[in-house]
Every structure is written in structure tokens, then in C-alpha cells.
Design a protein around this motif. Sequence first.
Motif, PDB file in Angstrom:
ATOM      1  N   SER A 147      68.386   8.238  41.250  1.00 11.26           N
ATOM      2  CA  SER A 147      67.151   7.744  40.560  1.00 11.26           C
ATOM      3  C   SER A 147      67.320   6.433  39.695  1.00 11.26           C
ATOM      4  CB  SER A 147      66.581   8.847  39.392  1.00 11.26           C
ATOM      5  OG  SER A 147      67.735   9.243  38.483  1.00 11.26           O
ATOM      6  N   THR A 148      66.553   5.809  39.319  1.00  9.63           N
ATOM      7  CA  THR A 148      66.772   4.412  38.483  1.00  9.63           C
ATOM      8  C   THR A 148      67.165   4.618  37.266  1.00  9.63           C
ATOM      9  OG1 THR A 148      65.057   3.587  39.953  1.00  9.63           O
ATOM     10  CG2 THR A 148      65.335   2.500  37.922  1.00  9.63           C
ATOM     11  N   ARG A 200      66.890  -4.719  45.508  1.00 11.08           N
ATOM     12  CA  ARG A 200      66.568  -5.713  44.287  1.00 11.08           C
ATOM     13  C   ARG A 200      65.858  -4.849  43.229  1.00 11.08           C
ATOM     14  NH1 ARG A 200      63.552 -10.685  47.076  1.00 11.08           N
ATOM     15  NH2 ARG A 200      65.120 -11.021  48.668  1.00 11.08           N
ATOM     16  N   GLY A 201      65.884  -5.539  42.098  1.00 14.03           N
ATOM     17  CA  GLY A 201      65.228  -5.064  40.753  1.00 14.03           C
ATOM     18  C   GLY A 201      65.552  -3.759  40.454  1.00 14.03           C
ATOM     19  N   ALA A 202      64.556  -2.757  40.291  1.00 18.16           N
ATOM     20  CA  ALA A 202      64.602  -1.389  39.823  1.00 18.16           C
ATOM     21  C   ALA A 202      65.060  -0.590  41.044  1.00 18.16           C
ATOM     22  CB  ALA A 202      63.304  -0.726  39.398  1.00 18.16           C
ATOM     23  N   SER A 203      65.345  -1.319  42.181  1.00 15.14           N
ATOM     24  CA  SER A 203      65.834  -0.564  43.478  1.00 15.14           C
ATOM     25  C   SER A 203      67.400  -0.576  43.314  1.00 15.14           C
ATOM     26  CB  SER A 203      65.387  -0.910  44.642  1.00 15.14           C
ATOM     27  OG  SER A 203      63.729  -0.558  44.846  1.00 15.14           O
ATOM     28  N   GLY A 204      68.046  -1.304  42.394  1.00 16.58           N
ATOM     29  CA  GLY A 204      69.440  -1.509  42.434  1.00 16.58           C
ATOM     30  C   GLY A 204      69.934  -2.866  42.827  1.00 16.58           C
ATOM     31  N   HIS A 205      71.340  -2.903  42.958  1.00 24.01           N
ATOM     32  CA  HIS A 205      72.115  -3.800  43.435  1.00 24.01           C
ATOM     33  C   HIS A 205      73.253  -3.660  44.142  1.00 24.01           C
ATOM     34  CE1 HIS A 205      74.476  -3.488  39.953  1.00 24.01           C
ATOM     35  NE2 HIS A 205      73.479  -3.653  39.051  1.00 24.01           N
ATOM     36  N   GLY A 206      73.823  -4.684  45.053  1.00 21.37           N
ATOM     37  CA  GLY A 206      74.949  -4.465  45.761  1.00 21.37           C
ATOM     38  C   GLY A 206      74.540  -4.036  47.222  1.00 21.37           C
ATOM     39  N   ARG A 207      74.952  -4.396  48.108  1.00 19.76           N
ATOM     40  CA  ARG A 207      74.957  -3.997  49.592  1.00 19.76           C
ATOM     41  C   ARG A 207      75.868  -3.077  50.296  1.00 19.76           C
ATOM     42  NH1 ARG A 207      71.051  -5.508  47.587  1.00 19.76           N
ATOM     43  NH2 ARG A 207      69.426  -7.046  48.258  1.00 19.76           N
ATOM     44  N   LEU A 250      68.980   2.738  44.145  1.00 17.46           N
ATOM     45  CA  LEU A 250      67.984   3.644  43.447  1.00 17.46           C
ATOM     46  C   LEU A 250      66.643   3.766  44.416  1.00 17.46           C
ATOM     47  CD1 LEU A 250      68.863   1.605  40.325  1.00 17.46           C
ATOM     48  CD2 LEU A 250      69.842   3.618  41.302  1.00 17.46           C
ATOM     49  N   GLY A 251      65.707   4.097  43.462  1.00 16.75           N
ATOM     50  CA  GLY A 251      64.484   4.450  44.175  1.00 16.75           C
ATOM     51  C   GLY A 251      63.804   3.345  44.849  1.00 16.75           C
TER      52      GLY A 251
END
Length: 489
Positions: free
Chosen positions: A240-241, A462-469, A262-263
Motif C-alpha cells: 500500500s501507498t 509514478r507518483g503515489a504508485s511508487g518509484h523504481g523499475r 504501490l497501489g
Amino acid sequence: MIKILPSVESFLARQHGLLIGGQWQPAASAATFATLNPATGTELAHVAEGDAADVDRAVAAAQAAFPAWAAVLPAQCERLLHRYADLIETHREELAQLESLDNGKPFNVAYNVEVNVALGQLRFYAGMPTRLKGETYPVSSPGYHVYTRREPLGVCGAITPWNYSTVMAMQKIGPALACGNTLVLKPAEQTPLTALRLGELALEAGIPPGVLNVVTGFGHTAGAALARHPHLRKIGFTGSTEVGRAIVRSSAENLAHVSLELGGKSALIIFDDADLDAAAETALWAIFANSGQNCVAGSRLFVQQTVYDNFLSTLVGRAQALRVGPGMQPDTDLGPLISQAQQRRVQGYIERGLDEGARLLTGGATAPSADGYFVPPTIFEHVADTATIAREEIFGPVLAVFPFSDEDEVIARANAVPFGLAAGVWTNQLARAHRVAAQLHAGVVWVNTYDWFDPAVPFGGRGASGHGRELGMQVAELYTELKGIWIKV
Ligand code: NAI
Ligand code: MG
């Protein structure tokens, strides 16, 4: 019902310990907890409840194992990871049954998607060690030879969710080990079983003790202790975020590298020139696959006004034909949700949708029940863009459908949420497909398809969905450190 394999029966009957330094050990506190079968609400198995003291031991074991693991020659590391993959392949049916029983998803999905995807990923990562390379640089000072080396980080941590437990575990085990790191994995408390089996198979494959450690336990205890551990060099988190933010806060102390998946609240956009029959089938599974408990779930469906009514009636008809039932029943399309808490949460969103004036086309809340956490496929229309069910991740089989009139309008509306994980576009106009795909705020855009993955292709938000690949060769950036070396020649 599908018959449970004897190997699964005996695995379930065991009292599971924590995997620390190659040994199965009880929690220091001796505590245990039960994991439930969400199709029945009954106890499935008992596992050790690890906490901070156990995380300490696991990190110490990972630290002790690190120098030797980092020194394993690339070809040998590849051989070990392929042997690990061979064992997963041999035990594919068993892993799929464990996943179906622990998580609730249909067995055929667990077998063909979950375990198969995890296996494909491991085969991909197994090829990485001989391909991790540095570069040389054309520096503008005379007499220097300058190059980089990719070096492992050290002890990594992984905190994984319950929706695709096997895949999520492998998405972190694979690259961490392939890049020469050791790992402590804290699987979700709702679905600890396949992670334990993956730990066991790693040992059987000859991966040295302490390279992969598995600490089962709860998020606020074991998970939080892992994220803040002073000797952790990297934490990979999927969930979760809200918890993602807590992980970032912990990293202010230990300065561990952080990657977050994240979500989402992904938009799927159907233009009137698309192949509408195929689009309806895709839209159906974009939201209802895994009972909507999917980070990339296409939970906001935008349909062009000109085809809206017909499209929606096809979609609703197909949703009503889906069979909801236990994952181990062969004809089940949608299994139960993971827990009673998740069932309540999703029902809360359905009630909120009605309160905020949306119109229910099919499905809806069912009475919460302690013996199976089922929610039927649910579709809403007349949903305001500002409504709760249009903005928050529900993580259940609940779709909000919106009509739209033109391209600019739908792009703006699709992008008007804090999340940025995935999006889909259906159109038969080539130029439009590229134009829209380029403008959507998302880590992945699917055109005339949805929810496809390949281990070679980078994935993340991106954003509230997180970062990094994660996935792809560039996952090495998450699991290695670059060192620049200057030689005066
Ligand atoms: P969660 O984020 O609490 O759990 C995910 C993992 O984080 C689990 O292993 C859990 O034990 C761990 N965790 C929880 N609190 C922690 C803490 N303070 N420190 C360290 N680790 C911690 O997610 P939850 O409560 O299971 O689900 C709630 C919602 O989160 C879902 O309804 C969904 O919206 C979202 N979610 C998104 C996922 C995704 O794939 N992006 C996966 C799971 C949940
Ligand atoms: Mg369970």
C-alpha cells in the motif's frame, strides 16, 4: 474440488519455522500465527511469528553469507539459479495449490499465471550474472583509463504483498541474488506459505545457507523492524501507498536504497473505433482478474459516448456470467478476497459509491461472512470524477465506468488521480494510440491489450504508485552500486 496433493497436505500439517542461515528455527518469542483459507475462513497452516529479534538474526545470517555469495563466479551463480528454477518447475503444481489455498485465487490461474510467471522471471534473472557489466569513459584529462564496476549492495530486504505472493517474492529474490546480494524476505502475513516453500527449494538447489532468509510475521513488527534495520542496504517493497511512505521514513535513518511498487487506480480508455468485442473482454478481465486485487487493475473504465450504451450492456452481461467460488473448484472465475478485513473494506467502498450517488449495474455488497470472503463482480456508472470510488484504490472486483467525448478530455480525466501505475488504450488509429500513450501518466501503457508482463520489460509506477523499475536488465540499478575506478596510465 481439485484433489489436494499429498505433498501439499503434509506441508500444511507442518509447524513452519523461520528460515535463518539455512536452518528452520522457531521465533525467539516462540509465537506462531495461523494463515487462513479465504474460501472457508478456516485455518490452513501455522507459521512462526517473527519479530524484531528474529529480523536481527536473519540480517546477521545474511551479512555472514554475503562475502562468499558475492564472490561466487557469474557462471556458477547462473547454474545455481537455473537449478532453483528447475526445482520450482518440478514443484509447480504443488506451489500452485499452496497459492490457491492460501490466497484464494483459482488454481488454474495460480498454475498458469502465478507460478509460471515467477518461473519465467527466475530464468531471466538467472541469465543476469554473466551480463552485469561496467563501462569505460572518454575522460578529458590526459593519461587516464576510467571504468565502472557493478558491485552488489550487501544485505537486501524484501517486503511483499499477498495478492501475487509467489511472483512478488520472486520479483525480489531473483534480482537480489543474481546481483550478488543476500536477502531477508518478509512475506505478507495473509500468504506466508509459498515464500516458505521457495526458501526450502533454494536450499535444495544448493544456494548457500543465509543467502535467502525468510521471516514470516506481521507488518508493524517484523516488516517495520526489517525496513529500519541499520545493516540493511536496500529495501524493496510492494504494497500500500501508506506503508510505502513509512518505509521511506525508515530509510531516513539507515539510508537504505528504496524501491516502491504501490497501489494504482488505472484508467482503461475505449475509443469508438476500437474492436469493441475484444475490448469488452479485456475490460472485463482488466478489473476482475484476481478478484480485482491487482495493482494494475483497470478500475476506471472510460468509454467513448458514441458506443457507451452497447459497450456497457455487453460488459455487464459478461460480468454476470462470471462464476464466483473457491479457488480449488475447477470452474471458478473469481475466488474470494484475501480476508474478512479486505471484504469489509471493499464492501465499505461499494456502500460509499451508492451514498455518493453512483448507479449500481451489477453485483454490490453481500453480507460479510466468516466462512468465505466473497464479493461478486460489481459495476457502477454515473460516478462523479471526484467520487471516492473514482479516486481511491479499492483492490476488489469493483469497476467505475465513465462516458467521455473526446481525446483531450479523456486524457485529462485519466491523469487526474495521484496514482500513475498502468493505463490502457483501445483504438484502431495508429497515430492516436501513440499520441494518447505518450500523454498518460503511468509506468506502463497497454494498447489494444491489458495486463501483459514479460521479465525483459521494466515495470513500476509514478507518483503515489511508487518509484523504481523492477524486471528488465535495468533492475540491476536497484540491486547494485556503481563504482568508478580511475587508473593513471
Ligand atoms: P500493506 O501495505 O499493509 O501490506 C503489504 C506488506 O507490507 C505486507 O507484507 C505487510 O506485512 C507489510 N507491512 C504492513 N505494515 C508495515 C509496516 N509498518 N512496515 C513494514 N512493513 C509493513 O497492505 P494491506 O494492508 O495488506 O492491504 C491494504 C491495501 O493496500 C489494499 O487494499 C490495496 O489497496 C493496497 N495493496 C496494494 C498492493 C500492490 O500490489 N500494489 C498489494 C497489497 C496491498
Ligand atoms: Mg491465507
